[in-house]
Design an enzyme around this catalytic site. Structure first.
Site, PDB file in Angstrom:
ATOM      1  N   ARG A 173     -11.923  -8.429  19.256  1.00 36.63           N
ATOM      2  CA  ARG A 173     -12.170  -7.816  20.566  1.00 36.63           C
ATOM      3  C   ARG A 173     -12.928  -6.501  20.410  1.00 36.63           C
ATOM      4  O   ARG A 173     -13.778  -6.165  21.219  1.00 36.63           O
ATOM      5  CB  ARG A 173     -10.851  -7.596  21.299  1.00 36.63           C
ATOM      6  CG  ARG A 173     -10.282  -8.871  21.916  1.00 36.63           C
ATOM      7  CD  ARG A 173      -8.862  -8.671  22.420  1.00 36.63           C
ATOM      8  NE  ARG A 173      -7.935  -8.484  21.303  1.00 36.63           N
ATOM      9  CZ  ARG A 173      -7.023  -7.532  21.216  1.00 36.63           C
ATOM     10  NH1 ARG A 173      -6.880  -6.661  22.190  1.00 36.63           N
ATOM     11  NH2 ARG A 173      -6.242  -7.438  20.158  1.00 36.63           N
ATOM     12  N   HIS A 207       2.086  -7.850   1.778  1.00 34.64           N
ATOM     13  CA  HIS A 207       1.604  -8.117   3.134  1.00 34.64           C
ATOM     14  C   HIS A 207       0.492  -7.155   3.561  1.00 34.64           C
ATOM     15  O   HIS A 207      -0.269  -7.463   4.480  1.00 34.64           O
ATOM     16  CB  HIS A 207       2.767  -8.072   4.125  1.00 34.64           C
ATOM     17  CG  HIS A 207       2.393  -8.518   5.503  1.00 34.64           C
ATOM     18  ND1 HIS A 207       1.692  -9.678   5.753  1.00 34.64           N
ATOM     19  CD2 HIS A 207       2.577  -7.941   6.719  1.00 34.64           C
ATOM     20  CE1 HIS A 207       1.489  -9.801   7.067  1.00 34.64           C
ATOM     21  NE2 HIS A 207       2.009  -8.758   7.663  1.00 34.64           N
ATOM     22  N   SER A 208       0.373  -6.016   2.899  1.00 34.83           N
ATOM     23  CA  SER A 208      -0.750  -5.115   3.200  1.00 34.83           C
ATOM     24  C   SER A 208      -2.079  -5.862   3.147  1.00 34.83           C
ATOM     25  O   SER A 208      -3.022  -5.518   3.866  1.00 34.83           O
ATOM     26  CB  SER A 208      -0.812  -3.976   2.174  1.00 34.83           C
ATOM     27  OG  SER A 208       0.398  -3.290   2.106  1.00 34.83           O
ATOM     28  N   VAL A 268      -2.432   0.434   8.393  1.00 33.49           N
ATOM     29  CA  VAL A 268      -2.865   0.638   7.007  1.00 33.49           C
ATOM     30  C   VAL A 268      -3.180   2.117   6.777  1.00 33.49           C
ATOM     31  O   VAL A 268      -2.993   2.639   5.687  1.00 33.49           O
ATOM     32  CB  VAL A 268      -4.065  -0.235   6.579  1.00 33.49           C
ATOM     33  CG1 VAL A 268      -3.609  -1.588   6.153  1.00 33.49           C
ATOM     34  CG2 VAL A 268      -5.147  -0.285   7.598  1.00 33.49           C
ATOM     35  N   LEU A 273       0.810  -1.215   0.000  1.00 38.05           N
ATOM     36  CA  LEU A 273       0.000   0.000   0.000  1.00 38.05           C
ATOM     37  C   LEU A 273       0.844   1.266   0.000  1.00 38.05           C
ATOM     38  O   LEU A 273       0.572   2.204  -0.754  1.00 38.05           O
ATOM     39  CB  LEU A 273      -0.944   0.002   1.208  1.00 38.05           C
ATOM     40  CG  LEU A 273      -2.197  -0.872   1.074  1.00 38.05           C
ATOM     41  CD1 LEU A 273      -2.942  -0.934   2.398  1.00 38.05           C
ATOM     42  CD2 LEU A 273      -3.117  -0.335  -0.025  1.00 38.05           C
ATOM     43  N   HIS A 320       1.344  -8.675  18.933  1.00 39.15           N
ATOM     44  CA  HIS A 320      -0.116  -8.614  18.854  1.00 39.15           C
ATOM     45  C   HIS A 320      -0.704  -9.641  19.818  1.00 39.15           C
ATOM     46  O   HIS A 320      -0.232 -10.777  19.857  1.00 39.15           O
ATOM     47  CB  HIS A 320      -0.564  -8.909  17.425  1.00 39.15           C
ATOM     48  CG  HIS A 320      -1.994  -8.581  17.152  1.00 39.15           C
ATOM     49  ND1 HIS A 320      -3.035  -9.301  17.690  1.00 39.15           N
ATOM     50  CD2 HIS A 320      -2.564  -7.593  16.415  1.00 39.15           C
ATOM     51  CE1 HIS A 320      -4.177  -8.768  17.287  1.00 39.15           C
ATOM     52  NE2 HIS A 320      -3.926  -7.737  16.511  1.00 39.15           N
ATOM     53  N   GLY A 361      -9.029  -3.069  10.028  1.00 35.09           N
ATOM     54  CA  GLY A 361      -9.480  -1.773   9.574  1.00 35.09           C
ATOM     55  C   GLY A 361      -8.453  -0.664   9.611  1.00 35.09           C
ATOM     56  O   GLY A 361      -7.292  -0.876   9.933  1.00 35.09           O
TER      57      GLY A 361
END
Lengths: 656, 257
Positions: free
Chosen positions: A273, A43-44, A411, A15, A257, A50
């Protein structure tokens, strides 16, 4: 010697790279993108949950704006971020998302009327406004005051990447696939392009450009288990490091993460979550409220990952043959919601675990996920030390994430940085003409060719796969979520030895063209250098900040450590990086250091903090009639390309 | 997750088109199965321990990026998310996707194919040159419509549908299901202002949707379960309608059925 000339050379077709390319192409510049793979496979595409932008259309984001997004991002960064850059970012993010909508991203939309959502484990009915119907909606994510994460189900990165790559194709931007930049061409002051190896034919090609942008993503693969794609190996970072002048900012800032599946480390989105999923222990008990009563499962990522690790250390993990893990429970969201908004998660569970998350808990564990560190740049995206070299996205330390990135801000950064850095890279091409020194180009190609020849001709030596495994093992063992001086020292020692051994790699497959073993032999020594920067910077930083948690130095120490690490590789033959620091100037901050609001605040404050806080109060008092824009400008005026300066409109409040 | 330490036998297609004198052949490797092992893990194991020259493509290894399409025991699918435990007798044959240019062994050039396909169908939003103001509220969209577009936007361009297509094997220029699904996606997107006539110009012939023999290998193999059958039928009807209109306006050229 094969030479390709262009104005704007972009290394990396994800991206960030594609968006930079679009901006330079738009300005009439000849632009080429290099990619290891077809651009749409970058990998984007794996970003699921989101993109943050303060559009404030959904009812749970009413009142959100750039100021709130700014404050969340600075807190998230544990005050390590560059506040000018964060301001540029939060201001441009709404424009970025709207542009992407225009290019075809099918953002999920607000539907007027009542709907049931899960908040804090309870079913709650919320009512979306009629006037917001059909605008871009948002979901909740960790570490944010407002629902701000715009999405398309849990395939957000995928739809963004497809829209942006399609735009690049429409504009006729060539993407040279299966090409790997293995060295930058530079004279210590200016970058002139890169030596590129064709991964199919093996040929070395010189790509010469006025502006070269590195957008190669992060370096997660220096760890054995990571959510990152197999191409996220930090090679772009490494070739910048190998110039001897480019600075690698905050290498030690590595994010884990909370919810990757066990054992393979594939991500399940924070959206799980955000949408109401819970973390549970071996007894099926929801433990996060005990640790973080306010934000619970939706505390910032670094906090949740540490709390999970603490809880497992108390013996509350679920035992498995792959070590302990915890449970992610999204069963309470229901079949309809999971099949509509968490489809990738469902597929991943089905294929890799053989379970159905509609009925079953998902085994998860904190796992390496994101590189906040990267090529240190100015706010323009240009390297602070090598002219004509730019960087954007995860590869860069621009630096909007400091020591911990918020979910949904990655992103968002790729696109926003692509727009802004692309703008400045185009300016650079307009304002500079470059003389290419062909003997420099020949010398660089010959040097790289010689390295390859030596690898191919060496009859016996180190096994490259074993070196890689040893590097990944020591990073896993010693440079993880919680860090300690002695373990970090061990990692540094291990990596130093591996770097030495990596000068003696011999390979079995001797062909010069498509040869996966040769690719490894070129990459692994570079990866070890990147790993050494991470370990050494982590060892030297004797405080805890964001994702860098030192058990032997648990306090955040603004007094001594409110500074950015700058690692560089002074001489080619050095066995270690050289580490310098860049102070963060509190007196220029719009938001002086404070508490993030997690656990006990044991920050050792810098004397400037109090002074600046007073100053900020005085400025606010002196302008009782100022609106939020005037006040912000008075506190910290930030740079911005003219084309993105406009105020962002929101439903119900206009441009206020 | 099963894993009993059994020996798996991988029969793998080998051929390096750049190596003078090399001929296509099958080579067998034995691998000890590990719990939760996928073809991704097994192939990396083979490369690191048995044969460092073995070529294959993986990127995300999570079933998201579409890099690793290959023919596994006769069926095109994504290798990264195929568990070895799925094969009761432990025999696994791997072939590169047919219908694409071979790079070597299991690696094929899907990227080149997909770029040409996108250029051919102009696979981007045609907004008719409207200039957008990025500061203003975005154009609204019906929430259901957005969800429906996403359904078709989930294609990962892995190429399984192309490889499984008998028509494509007979007609080299056949657009194939991946192209049809893209058109179907743009056709339902209100932001794309193209008319049926314009889509007809891309699709309305034997290399397009009228050439499809409806064997539906695409539907059978799509790793993302996209509704190929439904959308191809829809596009055919739609294009038939467009063809009638074209015929009505220029009967001499199209002819009547």
């Amino acid at each position: 010697m094969k030479v390709v000339y262009t104005d704007s050379l972009v290394i990396g077709g994800g991206l960030a790279g594609l968006r930079v390319a679009i901006n330079t192409k738009k300005r009439g510049l000849d632009t080429i993108v290099l990619s290891l793979i077809p651009a749409k496979r970058s990998h984007s595409s794996a970003a699921q949950g989101g993109m943050q932008a303060s559009l404030a259309a959904c009812v749970k984001s009413v009142g959100d704006n750039e100021d709130v997004h700014f404050s969340d991002t600075i807190k998230g960064s544990d005050w390590g971020a560059d506040q000018d850059v964060v301001r540029m970012f939060v201001h441009t993010a709404p424009k970025a998302i709207r542009e992407l909508s225009h290019w075809g991203v099918p953002w999920s939309r607000v539907r007027k009327g009542n709907r049931e959502v899960i908040i804090n484990g309870q079913k709650v009915t919320i009512t979306e406004r009629d006037e917001a119907h059909g605008l871009i909606t948002a979901r909740d994510f960790g570490g944010t005051k407002s629902w701000r994460t715009c999405y398309t189900s849990d395939g957000t990165g995928h739809t963004m990447l497809y829209a942006v790559d399609n735009k690049a194709i429409e504009m006729g931007i060539p993407v040279h696939e299966r090409k790997e930049a293995i060295s930058l061409i530079h004279d210590g002051k200016t970058c002139y392009g890169a030596v590129v190896r064709d991964l199919v034919t093996g040929e070395l090609i010189a790509y010469l450009a006025k502006a070269t942008t590195i957008a190669t993503g992060g370096y997660g693969r220096i760890y054995a288990i990571t959510t990152n794609a197999v191409i996220s190996e930090g090679i772009g970072t490494a070739i910048a490091l190998e110039t001897g002048v480019v600075r690698f900012g905050n290498p030690e800032a590595v994010q884990f993460h909370p919810t990757a599946i066990v054992p393979v480390g594939i991500l399940t989105t924070e959206g799980c979550r955000g949408d109401g999923g819970l973390l549970k222990d071996v007894d099926g008990y929801r433990f996060m409220p005990d640790y973080e009563p306010e934000k619970k499962e939706l505390a910032s990522r670094d906090v949740v990952s540490r709390r999970m690790t603490e809880h497992m250390r108390k013996g509350k993990g679920v035992k498995s043959r792959y070590g302990d893990h915890l449970w992610l429970d999204i069963t309470l969201l229901g079949k309809h919601h999971i099949e509509k908004n968490l489809r990738e998660v469902k597929e991943i569970c089905q294929y890799f675990l053989g379970i159905d998350p509609v009925k079953d808990y998902i085994p998860v564990r904190p796992t390496q996920h994101y590189s906040m560190g990267g090529i240190r740049t100015k706010y323009t995206g240009e390297s602070s030390t090598l002219r004509g070299l730019f960087s954007a996205g995860e590869a860069a330390c621009w630096d909007m994430h400091g020591f911990n990135r918020l979910g949904g801000n990655s992103v968002a950064e790729t696109i926003v940085a692509g727009m802004i850095v692309g703008h400045y890279a185009a300016d650079y091409c307009r304002d500079h003409s470059v003389d290419f020194n062909t003997s420099l180009v020949e010398k660089t190609i010959a040097r790289e060719q010689k390295k390859i020849d030596e690898i191919l001709e060496r009859p016996q030596g180190e096994n490259v796969f074993q070196l890689r495994e040893a590097m990944q093992a020591t990073m896993m063992e010693n440079v993880g979520i919680f860090r300690q001086g002695d373990a970090l020292q061990k990692a540094v020692n291990d990596l130093k030895a591996l770097l030495k051994r990596s000068k003696n790699i011999a390979i079995k497959t001797k062909v010069r063209h498509a040869n996966p073993e040769l690719v490894e032999a070129i990459r692994v020594p570079k990866m070890i250098k990147v790993a050494l920067c991470v370990a050494q910077a982590a060892l030297l930083r004797t405080e805890s900040r964001g994702a860098h948690a030192r058990e032997d130095c648990p306090a955040r120490n603004d007094k001594e450590w409110l500074k950015r690490t700058l690692a560089y590789w002074k001489n080619e033959d050095d066995g270690m990086p050289t580490i310098e620091y860049e102070n963060l100037d509190i007196m220029k901050m719009e938001m002086p250091p404070g508490s993030r609001g997690y656990g006990k605040d044991n920050t050792i404050h810098h004397p400037d903090t109090e002074r600046r806080l007073k100053q900020v109060e005085e400025i606010k008092k002196s302008k009782p009639k100022a609106d939020r824009f005037e006040l912000q400008k008075a506190l910290m005026d930030f740079p911005m390309p003219e084309e993105y300066r406009g105020k962002n409109e929101r439903i119900g409040v206009g441009c206020q | 997750m099963s894993g009993n330490g059994r020996k798996l036998k991988f029969h793998i297609f080998r051929f390096d088109p750049q190596q003078p004198g090399d001929k296509p052949r099958m080579q067998t490797y034995e691998v000890e199965e590990a719990p939760g092992m996928t073809i991704f893990i097994a192939l990396n194991d083979i490369r690191a321990k048995h044969d460092t020259s073995l070529q294959f493509d993986f990127v995300c290894r999570a079933g998201i990026c579409g890099s690793c399409g290959m023919v596994i025991n006769g069926r095109p699918t994504l290798a990264c998310r195929t568990l070895t435990s799925k094969f009761p007798n432990g025999e696994i044959s791997l072939l590169p996707l047919p219908a694409f240019e071979l790079i070597g062994d299991l690696s094929v050039n899907t990227g080149k194919f997909m770029r040409i396909m996108t250029e051919r169908i102009e696979g981007w939003i045609h907004a008719n040159g409207e200039k957008v103001n990025l500061d203003s509220l975005e154009e609204r969209m019906d929430p259901d419509r957005a969800d429906e577009i996403y359904e078709l936007d989930r294609c990962v361009e892995c190429g399984c549908c192309v490889s499984a297509c008998a028509t494509k094997r007979m007609r080299d220029e056949f657009l194939s299901a991946v192209g049809f699904m893209k058109i179907a996606r743009f056709e339902m997107d209100p932001r794309d202002k193209r008319t049926d006539r314009e889509y007809y110009n891309i699709l309305g012939n034997d290399q397009g949707v009228f050439g499809c023999m409806t064997l539906l290998g695409c539907e059978d193999t799509c790793p993302k379960d996209l509704p190929h059958q439904n959308r191809i039928a829809y596009l055919r009807r739609k294009m038939l309608g467009a063809a009638r209109k074209v015929a009505a306006s220029a009967p001499a050229r199209i002819g009547s059925p």
